[in-house]
Design a protein around this motif. Sequence first.
Motif, PDB file in Angstrom:
ATOM      1  N   GLN A  76      56.160  45.394 -41.258  1.00  0.00           N
ATOM      2  CA  GLN A  76      55.449  45.863 -42.445  1.00  0.00           C
ATOM      3  C   GLN A  76      54.017  46.244 -42.062  1.00  0.00           C
ATOM      4  N   THR A  77      53.560  47.393 -42.583  1.00  0.00           N
ATOM      5  CA  THR A  77      52.180  47.837 -42.368  1.00  0.00           C
ATOM      6  C   THR A  77      51.539  48.122 -43.722  1.00  0.00           C
ATOM      7  N   ARG A  78      50.363  47.529 -43.931  1.00  0.00           N
ATOM      8  CA  ARG A  78      49.597  47.763 -45.146  1.00  0.00           C
ATOM      9  C   ARG A  78      48.368  48.586 -44.774  1.00  0.00           C
ATOM     10  N   ILE A  79      48.186  49.716 -45.457  1.00  0.00           N
ATOM     11  CA  ILE A  79      47.114  50.656 -45.121  1.00  0.00           C
ATOM     12  C   ILE A  79      45.965  50.482 -46.104  1.00  0.00           C
ATOM     13  N   VAL A  80      44.791  50.116 -45.584  1.00  0.00           N
ATOM     14  CA  VAL A  80      43.613  49.873 -46.415  1.00  0.00           C
ATOM     15  C   VAL A  80      42.424  50.649 -45.844  1.00  0.00           C
ATOM     16  N   HIS A  81      41.250  50.445 -46.451  1.00  0.00           N
ATOM     17  CA  HIS A  81      39.981  50.947 -45.903  1.00  0.00           C
ATOM     18  C   HIS A  81      40.016  52.448 -45.634  1.00  0.00           C
ATOM     19  N   GLY A  82      40.305  53.233 -46.694  1.00  0.00           N
ATOM     20  CA  GLY A  82      40.311  54.686 -46.552  1.00  0.00           C
ATOM     21  C   GLY A  82      40.325  55.355 -47.908  1.00  0.00           C
ATOM     22  N   ASP A  83      39.854  56.588 -47.961  1.00  0.00           N
ATOM     23  CA  ASP A  83      40.009  57.373 -49.180  1.00  0.00           C
ATOM     24  C   ASP A  83      41.488  57.674 -49.390  1.00  0.00           C
ATOM     25  N   ASP A  84      41.844  58.066 -50.613  1.00  0.00           N
ATOM     26  CA  ASP A  84      43.257  58.274 -50.949  1.00  0.00           C
ATOM     27  C   ASP A  84      43.941  59.254 -50.010  1.00  0.00           C
TER      28      ASP A  84
END
Length: 478
Positions: free
Chosen positions: A448-456
């Motif tokens: 599982q990978t959760r993508i954070v810290h970025g614009d949409d």
Amino acid sequence: MLTIKHHGAVNGVTGSCHELFIDDQHSILVDCGLFQGAEASGQGAGASQLEIEFDISAVQALFITHVHIDHVGRLPYLLAAGFTGPIYCSQPSAALLPLVIEDALKVGVTRNASIIQACLDRLNKQLIAIDYGVWQTIPLTDPKAGQVQLKLKQAGHILGSAYGTFRVRTPAIRQSKRYHDVLFSGDLGAPYSPLLNTPKSPYRTDQLIIESTYGDRNHDNRHQRRQTLQHSLEHALSDSGSVLIPAFSIGRTQELLYELEHIIHLNRHKNVSHTRSGMALDWEDIDIIIDSPLASRFTEVYKTLKHYWDKEAKVRLNAGRHPLSFEQVTTIDSHETHLQTVDYLTRQTRPAIVIAASGMCAGGRMVNYLKALLGDPRNDVLFVGYQAAGTPGRDILKYHEKPNGYVLFDGEKYPIKAQVKQISGYSAHAGQNDLLNFIKRMRFPPQQTRIVHGDDQAKHTFKQLLQQKYPNMDIIIP
């Protein structure tokens, strides 16, 4: 999968704060950062923005990936909320963190020396510096809940930056396997950044929480971006104007000094500008002004941490060069001298390079330079880092080419007549390929990978890329 809650860096790139739950009564906090720009919801740096709005009763410990303000700025409020657990970070981060917190308190909370010292004393009691590559056991209030260990690896973002792997063993996990690994990337750096070792991927992880600041684009390589920096400066300095480079006091300022020293070393007898009287100036004649007492203090700490510099930097040191302290550099400390320098540059007859905070022009001494010099077409503004939505830096980039473009400072309009350029390759963040390679180079990639810290756009673009490469991976944008 272990439960993760996100308290920041979800709708943008600031306010990083994530909570890993071992069970309902035990959790680990990763970063506790300040919201900036549009992500601060227009509240400014008031107490309502800084207060810890989530329940911390389960939090056993805090892991700090690095000491940028958007990752540690709410730490004093976490302490004020009653957090008494250990605070883990790398050895270099432990040396830098008190300086960051002291400055954050002076700027956003109080200038009362006794209050500031009390907070720093409390911080130092809870701070635990750990070496890279060593498993650190995190004690839980109930040992029967399981075992949690933390290992740091260099992230290549700023000196001391780390990504952390939590190895969790609980009775439930042991029923199916020995342990479960959860990796928080923090901010990953671009390969071959000045002074920093390139981040290396781990062998495996079960869950990954990864940043995506540049998930939709790539950077130039190191040689290309140094050439771009030199050409930009040569063009900007040719008319004897000033070049304003907004830069964070920690990380970016030191990397720019390192690159400028090398440019001067390679081109020391090459003409770069002329005075108004016609006298030729070469690179060794150019004034480089560091107008940030905090940056100066960070630079001194950087010098004491040479052990953590990369091989290239150590070679230059051994050759007798001084990458962070060379003779062209002038450091401005007092506020009075700062104001005198701003006034001088409005009347100056020779070119200069000014590096000052903040990196997004949202405060600090750079604002005074911009107010005074942004309206003169002889001057240049050179952005070398990410500009978050809602910050003056983003507005300058957005409106400088528009007729009658302006930026607001303290409610007043300032016309943008200076030349404006951005060199995205000098961002301290990994580009899209770098982020993808961080995962590709794992022998066993995450389930599982959760993508954070970025614009949409950055998050969704990076998610699509991962889905193409790993069709069976569970990919989440919180």
